[in-house]
Design a protein around this motif. Structure first.
Motif, PDB file in Angstrom:
ATOM      1  N   TYR A 164       0.854  -1.179   0.000  1.00 24.38           N
ATOM      2  CA  TYR A 164       0.000   0.000   0.000  1.00 24.38           C
ATOM      3  C   TYR A 164       0.894   1.235   0.000  1.00 24.38           C
ATOM      4  O   TYR A 164       1.787   1.361   0.819  1.00 24.38           O
ATOM      5  CB  TYR A 164      -0.898  -0.009   1.233  1.00 24.38           C
ATOM      6  CG  TYR A 164      -1.686   1.260   1.411  1.00 24.38           C
ATOM      7  CD1 TYR A 164      -2.749   1.547   0.575  1.00 24.38           C
ATOM      8  CD2 TYR A 164      -1.371   2.167   2.413  1.00 24.38           C
ATOM      9  CE1 TYR A 164      -3.483   2.704   0.728  1.00 24.38           C
ATOM     10  CE2 TYR A 164      -2.098   3.324   2.579  1.00 24.38           C
ATOM     11  CZ  TYR A 164      -3.157   3.594   1.733  1.00 24.38           C
ATOM     12  OH  TYR A 164      -3.876   4.744   1.893  1.00 24.38           O
ATOM     13  N   THR A 165       0.639   2.126  -0.944  1.00 21.92           N
ATOM     14  CA  THR A 165       1.479   3.322  -1.055  1.00 21.92           C
ATOM     15  C   THR A 165       0.631   4.588  -1.041  1.00 21.92           C
ATOM     16  O   THR A 165       0.944   5.555  -1.703  1.00 21.92           O
ATOM     17  CB  THR A 165       2.325   3.288  -2.344  1.00 21.92           C
ATOM     18  OG1 THR A 165       1.434   3.146  -3.453  1.00 21.92           O
ATOM     19  CG2 THR A 165       3.320   2.159  -2.332  1.00 21.92           C
ATOM     20  N   GLY A 166      -0.446   4.577  -0.287  1.00 22.88           N
ATOM     21  CA  GLY A 166      -1.342   5.723  -0.245  1.00 22.88           C
ATOM     22  C   GLY A 166      -0.818   6.841   0.637  1.00 22.88           C
ATOM     23  O   GLY A 166       0.273   6.746   1.213  1.00 22.88           O
ATOM     24  N   ARG A 168       6.706   1.247   7.889  1.00 21.09           N
ATOM     25  CA  ARG A 168       5.787   0.114   7.966  1.00 21.09           C
ATOM     26  C   ARG A 168       5.201  -0.156   6.591  1.00 21.09           C
ATOM     27  O   ARG A 168       4.791   0.751   5.880  1.00 21.09           O
ATOM     28  CB  ARG A 168       4.666   0.401   8.942  1.00 21.09           C
ATOM     29  CG  ARG A 168       5.154   0.521  10.364  1.00 21.09           C
ATOM     30  CD  ARG A 168       4.060   0.686  11.384  1.00 21.09           C
ATOM     31  NE  ARG A 168       2.733   0.938  10.868  1.00 21.09           N
ATOM     32  CZ  ARG A 168       1.790   1.568  11.535  1.00 21.09           C
ATOM     33  NH1 ARG A 168       2.044   2.040  12.725  1.00 21.09           N
ATOM     34  NH2 ARG A 168       0.606   1.735  11.025  1.00 21.09           N
ATOM     35  N   THR A 169       5.129  -1.420   6.237  1.00 20.44           N
ATOM     36  CA  THR A 169       4.564  -1.805   4.947  1.00 20.44           C
ATOM     37  C   THR A 169       3.296  -2.611   5.187  1.00 20.44           C
ATOM     38  O   THR A 169       3.291  -3.537   5.988  1.00 20.44           O
ATOM     39  CB  THR A 169       5.557  -2.648   4.129  1.00 20.44           C
ATOM     40  OG1 THR A 169       6.738  -1.883   3.928  1.00 20.44           O
ATOM     41  CG2 THR A 169       4.965  -3.046   2.799  1.00 20.44           C
ATOM     42  N   ILE A 170       2.228  -2.242   4.498  1.00 22.14           N
ATOM     43  CA  ILE A 170       0.980  -2.989   4.546  1.00 22.14           C
ATOM     44  C   ILE A 170       0.729  -3.531   3.144  1.00 22.14           C
ATOM     45  O   ILE A 170       0.832  -2.801   2.156  1.00 22.14           O
ATOM     46  CB  ILE A 170      -0.191  -2.092   4.984  1.00 22.14           C
ATOM     47  CG1 ILE A 170       0.022  -1.630   6.419  1.00 22.14           C
ATOM     48  CG2 ILE A 170      -1.512  -2.831   4.852  1.00 22.14           C
ATOM     49  CD1 ILE A 170      -1.039  -0.682   6.914  1.00 22.14           C
ATOM     50  N   LEU A 171       0.408  -4.806   3.069  1.00 25.91           N
ATOM     51  CA  LEU A 171       0.105  -5.416   1.786  1.00 25.91           C
ATOM     52  C   LEU A 171      -1.405  -5.497   1.602  1.00 25.91           C
ATOM     53  O   LEU A 171      -2.135  -5.830   2.542  1.00 25.91           O
ATOM     54  CB  LEU A 171       0.712  -6.816   1.705  1.00 25.91           C
ATOM     55  CG  LEU A 171       2.232  -6.885   1.792  1.00 25.91           C
ATOM     56  CD1 LEU A 171       2.701  -8.333   1.791  1.00 25.91           C
ATOM     57  CD2 LEU A 171       2.881  -6.122   0.665  1.00 25.91           C
ATOM     58  N   VAL A 172      -1.861  -5.194   0.398  1.00 29.07           N
ATOM     59  CA  VAL A 172      -3.281  -5.269   0.056  1.00 29.07           C
ATOM     60  C   VAL A 172      -3.432  -6.113  -1.204  1.00 29.07           C
ATOM     61  O   VAL A 172      -2.545  -6.139  -2.055  1.00 29.07           O
ATOM     62  CB  VAL A 172      -3.898  -3.865  -0.154  1.00 29.07           C
ATOM     63  CG1 VAL A 172      -3.890  -3.069   1.142  1.00 29.07           C
ATOM     64  CG2 VAL A 172      -3.188  -3.107  -1.246  1.00 29.07           C
ATOM     65  N   PRO A 173      -4.560  -6.826  -1.343  1.00 26.55           N
ATOM     66  CA  PRO A 173      -4.743  -7.656  -2.535  1.00 26.55           C
ATOM     67  C   PRO A 173      -5.108  -6.806  -3.748  1.00 26.55           C
ATOM     68  O   PRO A 173      -5.867  -5.843  -3.641  1.00 26.55           O
ATOM     69  CB  PRO A 173      -5.894  -8.580  -2.148  1.00 26.55           C
ATOM     70  CG  PRO A 173      -6.665  -7.811  -1.143  1.00 26.55           C
ATOM     71  CD  PRO A 173      -5.657  -6.971  -0.398  1.00 26.55           C
ATOM     72  N   GLN A 174      -4.563  -7.179  -4.901  1.00 31.10           N
ATOM     73  CA  GLN A 174      -4.890  -6.518  -6.161  1.00 31.10           C
ATOM     74  C   GLN A 174      -5.242  -7.608  -7.172  1.00 31.10           C
ATOM     75  O   GLN A 174      -4.500  -8.579  -7.337  1.00 31.10           O
ATOM     76  CB  GLN A 174      -3.701  -5.708  -6.671  1.00 31.10           C
ATOM     77  CG  GLN A 174      -3.961  -5.013  -7.980  1.00 31.10           C
ATOM     78  CD  GLN A 174      -2.756  -4.206  -8.448  1.00 31.10           C
ATOM     79  OE1 GLN A 174      -1.624  -4.492  -8.084  1.00 31.10           O
ATOM     80  NE2 GLN A 174      -3.008  -3.203  -9.253  1.00 31.10           N
ATOM     81  N   VAL A 175      -6.387  -7.466  -7.830  1.00 37.96           N
ATOM     82  CA  VAL A 175      -6.825  -8.451  -8.816  1.00 37.96           C
ATOM     83  C   VAL A 175      -5.939  -8.340 -10.051  1.00 37.96           C
ATOM     84  O   VAL A 175      -5.774  -7.262 -10.615  1.00 37.96           O
ATOM     85  CB  VAL A 175      -8.308  -8.241  -9.192  1.00 37.96           C
ATOM     86  CG1 VAL A 175      -8.713  -9.171 -10.319  1.00 37.96           C
ATOM     87  CG2 VAL A 175      -9.197  -8.434  -7.983  1.00 37.96           C
ATOM     88  N   THR A 176      -5.369  -9.486 -10.463  1.00 43.15           N
ATOM     89  CA  THR A 176      -4.517  -9.495 -11.650  1.00 43.15           C
ATOM     90  C   THR A 176      -5.219 -10.111 -12.856  1.00 43.15           C
ATOM     91  O   THR A 176      -4.905  -9.770 -13.983  1.00 43.15           O
ATOM     92  CB  THR A 176      -3.202 -10.253 -11.378  1.00 43.15           C
ATOM     93  OG1 THR A 176      -3.505 -11.576 -10.935  1.00 43.15           O
ATOM     94  CG2 THR A 176      -2.366  -9.537 -10.329  1.00 43.15           C
ATOM     95  N   SER A 177      -6.167 -11.031 -12.613  1.00 47.46           N
ATOM     96  CA  SER A 177      -6.933 -11.593 -13.719  1.00 47.46           C
ATOM     97  C   SER A 177      -8.202 -12.262 -13.200  1.00 47.46           C
ATOM     98  O   SER A 177      -8.258 -12.689 -12.046  1.00 47.46           O
ATOM     99  CB  SER A 177      -6.106 -12.606 -14.520  1.00 47.46           C
ATOM    100  OG  SER A 177      -5.886 -13.774 -13.753  1.00 47.46           O
ATOM    101  N   GLN A 178      -9.221 -12.313 -14.065  1.00 43.73           N
ATOM    102  CA  GLN A 178     -10.479 -12.975 -13.758  1.00 43.73           C
ATOM    103  C   GLN A 178     -10.905 -13.773 -14.976  1.00 43.73           C
ATOM    104  O   GLN A 178     -10.918 -13.246 -16.088  1.00 43.73           O
ATOM    105  CB  GLN A 178     -11.577 -11.960 -13.452  1.00 43.73           C
ATOM    106  CG  GLN A 178     -11.363 -11.142 -12.210  1.00 43.73           C
ATOM    107  CD  GLN A 178     -12.497 -10.148 -12.009  1.00 43.73           C
ATOM    108  OE1 GLN A 178     -12.786  -9.351 -12.892  1.00 43.73           O
ATOM    109  NE2 GLN A 178     -13.130 -10.207 -10.859  1.00 43.73           N
TER     110      GLN A 178
END
Length: 104
Positions: free
Chosen positions: A74-76, A83-93
């Protein structure tokens, strides 16, 4: 930190649970069903019975939605580099659509 992780988990679950609503497609043409799924970001895999033109095809099922995600940092605004927080990002459906294109 705990709130951010909870929000990230809820977003991931929401992406998995919020699938396509197949009930509205019973009245649509095969092409409009496929176009609607593509506009929602899906790559559509088609199983076809018969050799009739697409305009004569009937959707018999929409199934197997698959969503691939990747965890990204997350780079908001307001985030320090400590501190680094990871968030899910959709890559394909992907999703499968079965058509009956046999002569009726």
């Amino acid at each position: 930190m705990r709130t951010a992780l909870t929000l990230a988990a809820m977003a991931a679950a929401g992406g998995i649970i919020a699938g396509p609503a197949a009930t509205a497609w019973a009245d649509d043409s095969a092409q409009s069903t496929i176009s609607q799924l593509q506009s929602q970001g899906y790559t559509v895999n088609i199983d076809r019975l018969g050799t009739g033109p697409m305009s004569k095809c009937v959707v018999t099922s929409v199934r197997n939605p698959q969503t691939q995600t990747q965890w990204v940092p997350y780079t908001g605004p307001g985030r320090g580099t400590d501190r680094t927080i990871l968030v899910p990002q959709v890559t394909s459906q992907t999703i499968s659509v079965s058509l009956d294109c046999s002569a009726h």
